[in-house]
Design a protein around this motif. Structure first.
Motif, mmCIF file in Angstrom:
data_model
loop_
_atom_site.group_PDB
_atom_site.id
_atom_site.type_symbol
_atom_site.label_atom_id
_atom_site.label_comp_id
_atom_site.label_asym_id
_atom_site.label_seq_id
_atom_site.Cartn_x
_atom_site.Cartn_y
_atom_site.Cartn_z
ATOM 1 N N ALA A 13 26.572 -53.306 25.028
ATOM 2 C CA ALA A 13 26.289 -51.889 24.734
ATOM 3 C C ALA A 13 25.506 -51.769 23.432
ATOM 4 C CB ALA A 13 27.596 -51.093 24.646
ATOM 5 N N ILE A 14 25.945 -52.503 22.411
ATOM 6 C CA ILE A 14 25.244 -52.467 21.116
ATOM 7 C C ILE A 14 23.822 -53.021 21.279
ATOM 8 C CG2 ILE A 14 25.226 -53.404 18.756
ATOM 9 C CD1 ILE A 14 28.328 -53.432 18.926
ATOM 10 N N HIS A 15 23.721 -54.164 21.972
ATOM 11 C CA HIS A 15 22.426 -54.838 22.142
ATOM 12 C C HIS A 15 21.420 -53.956 22.894
ATOM 13 C CE1 HIS A 15 19.527 -57.999 22.870
ATOM 14 N NE2 HIS A 15 19.588 -57.765 24.171
ATOM 15 N N VAL A 16 21.851 -53.369 23.997
ATOM 16 C CA VAL A 16 20.931 -52.571 24.830
ATOM 17 C C VAL A 16 20.502 -51.294 24.107
ATOM 18 C CG1 VAL A 16 20.764 -51.190 26.962
ATOM 19 C CG2 VAL A 16 21.680 -53.522 27.038
ATOM 20 N N LEU A 17 21.451 -50.602 23.461
ATOM 21 C CA LEU A 17 21.080 -49.358 22.774
ATOM 22 C C LEU A 17 20.145 -49.635 21.600
ATOM 23 C CD1 LEU A 17 24.383 -47.302 22.964
ATOM 24 C CD2 LEU A 17 22.256 -46.929 24.196
ATOM 25 N N LYS A 18 20.365 -50.780 20.950
ATOM 26 C CA LYS A 18 19.519 -51.148 19.806
ATOM 27 C C LYS A 18 18.092 -51.486 20.266
ATOM 28 C CE LYS A 18 19.894 -54.279 15.837
ATOM 29 N NZ LYS A 18 20.779 -55.287 15.208
ATOM 30 N N THR A 19 17.996 -52.315 21.301
ATOM 31 C CA THR A 19 16.665 -52.771 21.719
ATOM 32 C C THR A 19 15.910 -51.703 22.526
ATOM 33 O OG1 THR A 19 17.678 -53.890 23.602
ATOM 34 C CG2 THR A 19 17.188 -55.245 21.695
ATOM 35 N N MET A 20 16.630 -50.934 23.346
ATOM 36 C CA MET A 20 15.953 -49.974 24.222
ATOM 37 C C MET A 20 15.749 -48.616 23.559
ATOM 38 S SD MET A 20 15.339 -51.803 26.818
ATOM 39 C CE MET A 20 14.587 -50.503 27.802
ATOM 40 N N ALA A 21 16.737 -48.183 22.751
ATOM 41 C CA ALA A 21 16.676 -46.807 22.232
ATOM 42 C C ALA A 21 16.677 -46.756 20.703
ATOM 43 C CB ALA A 21 17.849 -45.999 22.796
ATOM 44 N N SER A 22 16.560 -47.908 20.062
ATOM 45 C CA SER A 22 16.559 -47.975 18.584
ATOM 46 C C SER A 22 17.752 -47.242 17.964
ATOM 47 C CB SER A 22 15.269 -47.409 17.998
ATOM 48 O OG SER A 22 14.152 -47.988 18.622
ATOM 49 N N VAL A 23 18.892 -47.309 18.640
ATOM 50 C CA VAL A 23 20.122 -46.700 18.124
ATOM 51 C C VAL A 23 21.080 -47.839 17.788
ATOM 52 C CG1 VAL A 23 22.141 -45.287 18.746
ATOM 53 C CG2 VAL A 23 19.849 -44.579 19.465
ATOM 54 N N GLU A 24 21.644 -47.802 16.565
ATOM 55 C CA GLU A 24 22.600 -48.860 16.196
ATOM 56 C C GLU A 24 24.011 -48.283 16.202
ATOM 57 O OE1 GLU A 24 22.004 -51.996 13.580
ATOM 58 O OE2 GLU A 24 19.905 -51.557 13.188
ATOM 59 N N PRO A 25 24.753 -48.466 17.280
ATOM 60 C CA PRO A 25 26.081 -47.871 17.363
ATOM 61 C C PRO A 25 27.077 -48.640 16.480
ATOM 62 C CG PRO A 25 25.284 -48.645 19.520
ATOM 63 C CD PRO A 25 24.430 -49.262 18.470
ATOM 64 N N ILE A 26 27.929 -47.908 15.760
ATOM 65 C CA ILE A 26 28.949 -48.535 14.909
ATOM 66 C C ILE A 26 30.290 -48.487 15.652
ATOM 67 C CG2 ILE A 26 30.176 -48.398 12.695
ATOM 68 C CD1 ILE A 26 27.572 -46.788 11.767
ATOM 69 N N PRO A 27 30.841 -49.682 16.014
ATOM 70 C CA PRO A 27 32.103 -49.676 16.760
ATOM 71 C C PRO A 27 33.271 -49.223 15.900
ATOM 72 C CG PRO A 27 31.395 -51.943 16.267
ATOM 73 C CD PRO A 27 30.330 -51.038 15.741
ATOM 74 N N GLY A 28 34.177 -48.459 16.491
ATOM 75 C CA GLY A 28 35.418 -48.042 15.825
ATOM 76 C C GLY A 28 36.559 -48.909 16.302
ATOM 77 N N LYS A 29 37.774 -48.462 16.057
ATOM 78 C CA LYS A 29 38.968 -49.232 16.408
ATOM 79 C C LYS A 29 39.205 -49.152 17.917
ATOM 80 C CE LYS A 29 43.837 -49.199 14.971
ATOM 81 N NZ LYS A 29 44.083 -50.604 15.216
ATOM 82 N N PRO A 30 39.279 -50.294 18.599
ATOM 83 C CA PRO A 30 39.565 -50.254 20.040
ATOM 84 C C PRO A 30 40.961 -49.699 20.288
ATOM 85 C CG PRO A 30 38.913 -52.466 19.318
ATOM 86 C CD PRO A 30 39.185 -51.663 18.087
ATOM 87 N N ILE A 68 20.148 -40.294 22.211
ATOM 88 C CA ILE A 68 19.805 -41.635 22.716
ATOM 89 C C ILE A 68 18.606 -41.553 23.662
ATOM 90 C CG2 ILE A 68 20.596 -43.501 24.249
ATOM 91 C CD1 ILE A 68 23.418 -43.134 22.997
ATOM 92 N N VAL A 69 18.655 -40.605 24.604
ATOM 93 C CA VAL A 69 17.573 -40.505 25.590
ATOM 94 C C VAL A 69 16.281 -40.000 24.930
ATOM 95 C CG1 VAL A 69 16.883 -39.524 27.811
ATOM 96 C CG2 VAL A 69 19.223 -40.254 27.477
#
Lengths: 154, 154
Positions: A13-30, A68-69
């Motif tokens: 999820a992090i990889h695809v959003l970063k490469t495709m949409a230039s968004v760097e998601p910050i993961p929280g506590k699972p 994102i879109v």
């Protein structure tokens, strides 16, 4: 099926959003999902079969998916039309495909269904499964989303 | 993949609801889903892989699913709790399993993911696929539901 099967989906999820949409998601506590407590406005659900039976859901707030879109299209998205729905499906396909490729390298072979997109203010998602079920919230500048992965015990 | 792959899912929905919940759903006019125009309050989504890649969605109005689950439990259901969610998942599993068995007899082998249940007033469902996509509305004494089946071209 071990809970470690879930991690590649988060990395993907992090990889695809970063490469495709230039968004760097910050993961929280699972959190282990006991109730259907992750509410959102737009979700993509993909069914998974093969060495493990499960499902993946991405649940976005409306502001998050629009941002994102918008990045993906390179133009601001204001309404949730068919083009946006297709893009959400494509993102889900890419994230699941990337995770399956990573798991394939570990000898775990999974197949994925087509994506189903759900739109509706404040809906909740529940996976009916017998094994691990994990949800990880992510922050983005545009808003939050949650990645959920659930598998049956085999 | 031919559109005839869809029919066993409709037969299965009628068969399972009749035998498990003593509900005889009356099918309405099928429509090709171009937009996500089937709104509902509770949906079950199952991903499908194997000889064809697709998904099945059952979308119920709240009154319809409460009446069905009340029949299934033999006691009136008033709130949408975990027990009801599980029952919706089981119904979806049974309908998809019955359809897969019927298709298996025709030489079409399909696998199914775990069910994902979506709850949220007036949500819409869109399948991201390249092939046939059909929705059939059903009437029951408690309200309406829609069976949607979508597959990729292979």
């Amino acid at each position: 099926m071990d809970v470690k099967i879930i991690n590649p989906f988060l990395v993907a999820a992090i990889h695809v959003l970063k490469t495709m949409a230039s968004v760097e998601p910050i993961p929280g506590k699972p959190f282990l999902k006991k109730d259907s407590n992750a509410l959102g406005d737009v979700s993509a659900v993909l069914g998974i079969t093969g060495d493990a039976r499960g499902s993946m859901a991405l649940t976005f707030t409306e502001s998050c998916i629009k941002a994102i879109v918008s990045n993906l299209f390179g133009t601001p998205v204001t309404e949730f039309n068919e083009e946006v729905t297709d893009a959400v499906g494509e993102l889900a396909n890419m994230i699941c495909g990337d995770a399956r490729r990573r798991l394939g390298e570990q000898g775990i072979s999974l197949q994925a269904s087509i994506p189903t997109i759900i739109a509706g203010k404040g809906h909740s998602i529940t996976h009916i499964n017998s094994g691990p079920r994990l949800a990880v919230p992510f922050q983005t500048p545009g808003g939050n989303f949650v990645v959920e992965v659930a598998f049956n015990k085999e």
